[in-house]
Design an enzyme around this catalytic site. Structure first.
Site, PDB file in Angstrom:
ATOM      1  N   GLU A  69       0.768  -0.986  -0.120  1.00 19.01           N
ATOM      2  CA  GLU A  69      -0.028  -0.146  -0.043  1.00 19.01           C
ATOM      3  C   GLU A  69       0.954   1.436  -0.023  1.00 19.01           C
ATOM      4  O   GLU A  69       0.467   2.205  -0.846  1.00 19.01           O
ATOM      5  CB  GLU A  69      -1.019   0.126   1.399  1.00 19.01           C
ATOM      6  CG  GLU A  69      -2.025  -0.955   1.158  1.00 19.01           C
ATOM      7  CD  GLU A  69      -1.898  -2.279   1.299  1.00 19.01           C
ATOM      8  OE1 GLU A  69      -0.717  -2.724   1.813  1.00 19.01           O
ATOM      9  OE2 GLU A  69      -2.753  -3.106   1.057  1.00 19.01           O
TER      10      GLU A  69
ATOM     11  N   HIS B  49     -12.217  -5.546   8.415  1.00 18.20           N
ATOM     12  CA  HIS B  49     -12.786  -5.284   7.454  1.00 18.20           C
ATOM     13  C   HIS B  49     -14.133  -4.722   7.344  1.00 18.20           C
ATOM     14  O   HIS B  49     -15.097  -4.915   6.685  1.00 18.20           O
ATOM     15  CB  HIS B  49     -13.023  -6.860   6.552  1.00 18.20           C
ATOM     16  CG  HIS B  49     -11.900  -7.605   6.012  1.00 18.20           C
ATOM     17  ND1 HIS B  49     -11.043  -8.126   6.897  1.00 18.20           N
ATOM     18  CD2 HIS B  49     -11.308  -7.757   4.807  1.00 18.20           C
ATOM     19  CE1 HIS B  49     -10.042  -8.667   6.288  1.00 18.20           C
ATOM     20  NE2 HIS B  49     -10.153  -8.452   4.997  1.00 18.20           N
TER      21      HIS B  49
END
Lengths: 334, 378
Positions: free
Chosen positions: A67, A136
């Protein structure tokens, strides 16, 4: 561009987002998409389905699981004048690219004395209620709202997602784009998106008019607030529900204007409470409209906990229609 | 100091199948060599002058001296084209004006910053490239191919990879040089960026200035391999080792990696072995004298890049022994040097930069809240 799904039949939020990215990729041949599994696979949720076939593997780039490297590369591309769409597979994973976002991208225009701007959108699926557990389910916009130089949006309808995605991609600044994944495929909110539809950053939407209290919200809780407002109506309480859509820039006029009418405000969001955006909104209301308030501002947020996995635990910490309804009643009866 | 080439270091020879017959340095004319020497003097003088100004209390911020490491900056930048990009970090202040300086020290259209702009940055003036919003080495200029770095070391390498990816999209054979210390090669983003660059064979050359010390931590506590260049093995890219005290060795290695990158063969890491002359920053000089053994410092500074290069020029007959000893700042600390130790051209050039900085205004306080966001849509 692949065959347009919008403009003729109702589409869900995921399709609307995919369509907006597709159209911007076609409109600007300089634009690049980069992210994990966005090309060959078409994205974990399918938000970039078909784009690699359409625009090639150079412009729709499958990145390694990196990322920070992805955001950094996007900064370099944007520095060369290219709009860049960065996908975070889940917005939770954005923490791995945190330094590049808050210290590099956010501050670039400032540090260069207004010379180097970065047209980039970092988007990803966010939010709880789906049993995703701590990694999540996050709605972590507060981190970025607290980092000057970033714009932050979180739409709740397909047409708002479509319009804001186009505006975000065309914006000359880094924009963090929260896509509520529980709304991606929600049938009840599908809608036809008119041709040429756009939504400017920084404009709120009044989702329900009312005169007794103002409920300010965004993302998935918009629907819980609307449900609560229906139930409140049976108690003769008319709640006004404002969907912010953009958190930064913020439509302060819409917020304050509504409070001047209702004199009571409840803020609802699914981020954790302490130092969350709900607190910031309430502070602003107190600063600018204190004399219009007939009751202390209230908020319904996630508890100050991670988002737990199984349903009873998850709902125990997240805002629900019941919690919003109860809070609104307390507010109007204060 | 280690100067021998490791297994990875001979990548150049391996790939071509034979040792270098003609080295890039062999194509340099005498005038180029003398220009290289002047640039070494200039980099040294810039540093010396700022150390003196700082001690007089005229400058804010921390000075990260490039003393003893100038051959790396001069040698890596000398062969670049104007369209190439660089990302210098804290110890690389001279890089900002050394970029494309071959186009003419006073050439206003060259693709590097003027000495005035760089001095204005150090003095914190409104004429600085970023209008003095961040200090010292944190300046960039996209119109001149210079990436603005942050304090988070290695954080600029992925940005360099992004720029290199743009070159690839445009079929443009420009390259990006990123500068880092050996310490920052331990950062996760170093791996992420080089991994990405290697996958896509991007023209990114990572210059690792291994000065043996990352602030107060020695290299053996930062890197497990014998050479930092060995990290390249994990990406199947060349890991070259250059003698950071020898401007021509740095130049040769850089040009090899640059030509390879221009040909689309991808990134390289060049570890330049050197030694940090002083403390990490000027605030650290006293403490550095305690944590670094005196004999190590003595050994590390034994091969001053100016002395090494002048010896080579005398050997080649490019410089007479008399001319070589005419200016002799080598082996001296900043405080021990005078303007007479440097060529007049160098002293004058710096003077012009300092005067520009001093005569420039401070930014107006009203600028503090400006330029958080760009306005125009694209």
């Amino acid at each position: 561009m692949t065959a347009s799904a919008t403009q003729s039949q109702p589409v869900n939020m995921l399709t609307a987002i995919r369509q907006a990215i597709d159209e911007e990729m076609e409109r600007n041949p300089e634009m690049v998409c980069i992210g994990e599994d966005i090309g060959l696979l078409g994205g974990a949720f399918g938000a970039t389905e078909g784009l690699q076939d359409e625009y090639g593997s150079m412009r729709v780039l499958d990145a390694p699981i990196s990322e920070a490297g992805i955001v950094g590369a996007a900064i370099g591309l944007a520095m060369r004048g290219r709009p860049v769409m960065v996908e975070m597979q889940f917005i939770d994973f954005i923490s791995c690219g945190f330094d590049q976002i808050v210290n590099n991208a956010a501050t670039m225009f400032y540090r260069t004395g207004g010379k180097v701007n970065l047209p980039m959108v970092i988007r990803g699926p966010s939010g709880g209620y789906g049993g995703g557990g701590p990694y999540h389910s996050q709605q972590n916009e507060a981190w970025f709202l607290h980092s000057p130089g970033l714009k932050v949006v979180c739409p709740s309808t397909p047409s708002d997602a479509y319009g804001l995605m186009k505006a975000a991609i065309r914006d000359p600044n880094p924009v963090i784009f929260y896509e509520v994944k529980e709304l991606y495929r929600k049938r009840e909110i599908e809608e036809i998106i008119p041709e040429g539809h756009t939504v400017p950053l920084g404009k709120a939407s009044v989702r329900r008019e009312g005169s007794d209290c103002t409920i300010i919200t965004y993302g998935n809780p918009v629907y819980f607030c609307l449900e609560a407002a229906e139930r409140l109506a049976s108690e003769n309480v008319q709640a006004e529900v404002i969907d912010l859509r953009s958190l930064l820039p913020l439509d302060e006029e819409a917020v304050i204007g509504s409070i001047k009418k209702t004199n009571r405000v409840l803020v609802v969001n699914e981020a954790s409470r302490t130092c969350g955006f709900a607190g910031e909104l309430i502070a602003r209301v107190c600063e600018t409209a204190f004399e219009h308030l007939d009751a202390p501002p209230m908020r319904v947020t996630r508890e100050d906990t991670p988002v737990p996995w199984v349903k009873p635990l998850e709902l125990s910490v997240l805002p629900t229609t019941d919690k919003i309804y109860d809070a609104a009643l307390r507010l109007v009866r204060y | 100091m280690k100067t021998e080439r490791s297994a990875t270091a001979s990548h150049a020879e391996k790939e071509s199948g034979e040792p270098h017959q003609t080295r890039p340095r062999d194509l340099l004319q005498n005038a180029d060599l003398l220009e290289l020497l002047d640039q070494l003097y200039l980099a040294r003088y810039f540093d010396v002058r700022l150390i003196k100004e700082k001690r007089r209390g005229r400058l804010r911020g921390t000075l990260y001296s490039s003393h003893n490491q100038e051959a790396i900056l001069v040698g890596t930048l000398f062969g670049l084209r104007p369209d190439d990009w660089i990302s210098p970090v804290h110890r690389d202040m001279p890089a900002f004006f050394l970029k494309d300086i071959r186009a003419g020290w006073d050439n206003p259209s060259r693709m590097g910053m003027s000495i005035g702009e760089v001095c204005a940055q150090v003095w914190g003036k409104a004429t600085a490239p970023g209008r003095a919003r961040d200090n010292w080495s944190h300046i960039g200029d996209s119109s001149k191919g210079i990436i603005c770095s942050t304090s988070m070391l290695a954080g600029t390498i992925p940005v360099a990879a992004g720029i290199a990816y743009d070159f690839k999209l445009r079929n443009q054979d420009s390259v990006v040089l990123t500068y880092n210390g050996e310490g920052s090669t331990a950062q996760g983003v170093f791996h992420e960026a080089i991994n990405f660059a290697a996958i896509h064979k991007l023209p990114v050359i990572t210059i690792v200035e291994n000065n043996q010390w990352a602030y107060g931590t020695p290299v053996e506590l930062e890197c497990p391999t014998k050479d930092v260049a060995d990290r390249a093995k994990g990406y199947d890219i060349p890991g070259l080792i250059a003698d950071g005290q020898d401007v021509l060795d740095v130049y040769d290695n850089t040009m090899w990696a640059v030509e390879r990158a221009r040909a689309g063969k991808g990134p390289s890491i060049i570890e330049c072995k050197t030694f940090r002359a002083y403390g990490h920053g000027d605030h650290d000089d006293d403490r550095a004298a305690k944590y670094r053994p005196e004999d190590e410092v003595g050994e590390g500074r034994r091969r001053d890049p100016l002395a090494v290069f002048k010896q080579e020029l005398v050997k080649r007959g490019v410089l007479s022994q008399d001319d070589a000893s005419k200016y002799s700042p080598e082996f001296k600390n900043a405080a021990e040097t005078t303007d007479e130790d440097f060529p007049a051209r160098v002293v004058e050039y710096m003077k012009q930069g300092v005067e520009f900085a001093i005569s420039s205004p401070l930014p107006d306080a009203s600028e503090g809240t400006m330029w958080v966001f760009a306005e125009e849509n694209r």
